[in-house]
Design a protein around this motif. Sequence first.
Motif, short mmCIF file in Angstrom:
data_model
loop_
_atom_site.label_atom_id
_atom_site.label_comp_id
_atom_site.label_asym_id
_atom_site.label_seq_id
_atom_site.Cartn_x
_atom_site.Cartn_y
_atom_site.Cartn_z
N THR A 213 -45.76 5.66 -0.70
CA THR A 213 -47.05 4.97 -0.76
C THR A 213 -47.26 4.30 -2.11
OG1 THR A 213 -47.97 6.60 0.78
CG2 THR A 213 -49.53 5.27 -0.48
N VAL A 214 -46.86 5.01 -3.18
CA VAL A 214 -47.09 4.47 -4.52
C VAL A 214 -46.05 3.42 -4.89
CG1 VAL A 214 -47.13 5.06 -6.97
CG2 VAL A 214 -48.25 6.56 -5.30
N LEU A 215 -44.78 3.70 -4.52
CA LEU A 215 -43.70 2.83 -4.98
C LEU A 215 -43.59 1.53 -4.19
CD1 LEU A 215 -40.89 5.43 -5.70
CD2 LEU A 215 -42.44 4.34 -7.30
N LYS A 216 -44.09 1.51 -2.98
CA LYS A 216 -43.98 0.28 -2.19
C LYS A 216 -44.68 -0.88 -2.88
CE LYS A 216 -44.48 -1.46 2.53
NZ LYS A 216 -44.94 -1.15 3.90
N PRO A 217 -45.95 -0.74 -3.30
CA PRO A 217 -46.56 -1.86 -4.04
C PRO A 217 -45.92 -2.08 -5.41
CG PRO A 217 -48.05 0.04 -3.95
CD PRO A 217 -46.93 0.33 -3.01
N VAL A 218 -45.44 -0.99 -6.04
CA VAL A 218 -44.75 -1.16 -7.33
C VAL A 218 -43.47 -1.97 -7.14
CG1 VAL A 218 -43.60 0.05 -9.21
CG2 VAL A 218 -45.75 0.93 -8.30
N ARG A 219 -42.73 -1.68 -6.05
CA ARG A 219 -41.51 -2.43 -5.77
C ARG A 219 -41.83 -3.90 -5.49
NH1 ARG A 219 -40.02 0.43 -1.95
NH2 ARG A 219 -38.84 1.95 -3.16
N ARG A 220 -42.91 -4.13 -4.74
CA ARG A 220 -43.31 -5.52 -4.48
C ARG A 220 -43.68 -6.23 -5.78
NH1 ARG A 220 -46.38 -3.54 0.07
NH2 ARG A 220 -48.27 -3.76 -1.18
N GLY A 241 -57.26 -3.58 -0.79
CA GLY A 241 -57.79 -2.35 -1.35
C GLY A 241 -58.47 -2.60 -2.68
N SER A 242 -58.90 -1.49 -3.29
CA SER A 242 -59.62 -1.59 -4.56
C SER A 242 -59.17 -0.54 -5.56
CB SER A 242 -61.13 -1.44 -4.31
OG SER A 242 -61.39 -0.18 -3.68
N ASP A 243 -57.97 0.01 -5.34
CA ASP A 243 -57.48 1.03 -6.26
C ASP A 243 -56.81 0.38 -7.46
OD1 ASP A 243 -55.22 0.00 -5.14
OD2 ASP A 243 -54.58 1.85 -4.15
N GLU A 244 -56.19 1.24 -8.32
CA GLU A 244 -55.57 0.74 -9.54
C GLU A 244 -54.41 -0.22 -9.26
OE1 GLU A 244 -56.34 3.76 -8.89
OE2 GLU A 244 -57.67 4.49 -10.47
N LEU A 245 -53.63 0.07 -8.20
CA LEU A 245 -52.51 -0.80 -7.87
C LEU A 245 -53.00 -2.17 -7.39
CD1 LEU A 245 -50.14 1.73 -6.08
CD2 LEU A 245 -49.85 0.70 -8.33
N ALA A 246 -54.10 -2.18 -6.65
CA ALA A 246 -54.67 -3.45 -6.22
C ALA A 246 -55.17 -4.25 -7.42
CB ALA A 246 -55.80 -3.21 -5.23
N GLU A 247 -55.78 -3.55 -8.38
CA GLU A 247 -56.24 -4.23 -9.59
C GLU A 247 -55.06 -4.78 -10.38
OE1 GLU A 247 -58.83 -5.86 -12.20
OE2 GLU A 247 -59.27 -4.89 -10.26
N LEU A 248 -53.95 -4.02 -10.41
CA LEU A 248 -52.75 -4.49 -11.08
C LEU A 248 -52.20 -5.75 -10.40
CD1 LEU A 248 -50.57 -4.05 -13.22
CD2 LEU A 248 -49.38 -2.55 -11.60
#
Length: 523
Positions: A213-220, A241-248
Amino acid sequence: MTGAAKRAIVAGLRWSSLRLRLVVVFAVVALTAAVSASGIAYWLNREAVLSRTQNSTIDDFRAQLQSRAASLPLHAGQPDLRRTAEQMSQGKAGYSVLLVAGSDAGPPLVGASDPGVFAYEDVPERLREQVNKRQTTSGSTTQYHLYWQRIVHEGKPYLVGGSRIANGGPTGYMLKSLESESKDLNTLAWSLGIATALALVGSALLAQAAATTVLKPVRRLGDAARRLGEGKLDTRLQVSGSDELAELARTFNKTAESLEKKVADMSAREESSRRFVADMSHELRTPLTALTAVAEVLEDEVDTLDPMIAPAVNLVVSETKRLGGLVENLMEISRFDAGRVKVVLDEVDVADQVTACIDARAWLDAVELDAERGIMARLDPRRLDVVLANLIGNALKHGGSPVRVSVRTVDPESGAEVADGTGAQLVIKIRDHGPGIPEDVLPHVFDRFYKASASRPRSEGSGLGLSIAVENAHIHGGTITAANSPDGDGAVFVLRLPRDASEATGAAPERTGGTGTGEDGGR
């Protein structure tokens, strides 16, 4: 399993992999929590089980001592002791009893409910001493206390306890097997161990799911950053979404958008500058041609002019020639920047080319040539002449005579000199005997318009010669490096070229563009 799958597994198992680290951290935390919880649960249950059995057994033994052993006569015989011990052991607590009475005629009398299971010798010495010790503490209501301890006999756990009847009564000992409780506790330990293992497996699965779940957006994000680094400035991430990864991801998109805009602006300004230089150089050629013709006429007539006018005429002639060289250099640079430079390759003898370059500029007396004839290379002769003219002219202008030019063929892998061969690399060294190049100047000698001394802004060179030489070397798939001689006597420029520049150049069948002047140093 395919090679790509194996590589993916190996990459996932590397400690540098965030996925592996997440799984390990989850597993360590889960294992620590599970072991701690299991240890506490086991210890609490163990104490509860043993305390319950111990208390019930001790209470029952105390009651049996008070009701049966205390009623024995003062000088009871061994049969009475044995009979009473048997009666005491028949209770529901299930323990063996040993009654000991003093004897004036010899050793103590012992009556055992189970002689084969519990004998007087089985009672720990320490326990005997405590049981037979009379209490002298003030305020004590009893002369003797009941003591107990847990022991392991022949690999099996037992509870052993004892007390003495006051006023000359017998001493009673009991032995209670704790084997059933031990089995129950072992079963509990196995259950807790299995629960811990299941918790560990569950934590690993949970960590895997969390990592995915965490690494998929990081990989993208990593893929997008890689594409951005490759020059695909229109790369954007889909944000949800509106979490930290979305903000990144939003921050990345804003950064990419800003970068694309700035690069576009810079490219537009750079293209405009290139067009301006090219147009200016082109427009200057026509009036410059007329000026050059006039300057040549004036140069021929300078001896007949008034001595007061001759210096001004000489200055006009020299500056006109310098301006002409500068315009030609600017046009050549603009063609390099626009990517419109073409080369025409030919099979040439390198020694002949170097000799022709030196002879054409009347440098034979100032240059020492170390080159064997017969070293053939497929290069653009005109551009090789430009490179050599700039490097040798720079050495003569800023270095010291004699300038030595050597031509060798070397192994591109090891750098060792080899005999002439198709796989060898062409190396041309130009060395002077001047003061060398200052260390702070070395990184900039090939920069455009760079001059080593800011106090010489009107030196003969424009600062474009070495940069043009480098560009011509690059389009052949070669390089030029500059360094000071190891013995501290002069500078060394090294030109490395492939023997066949066809693959690097994609050579054109015809020439286009200007000539590009030589003899224009940058030091």
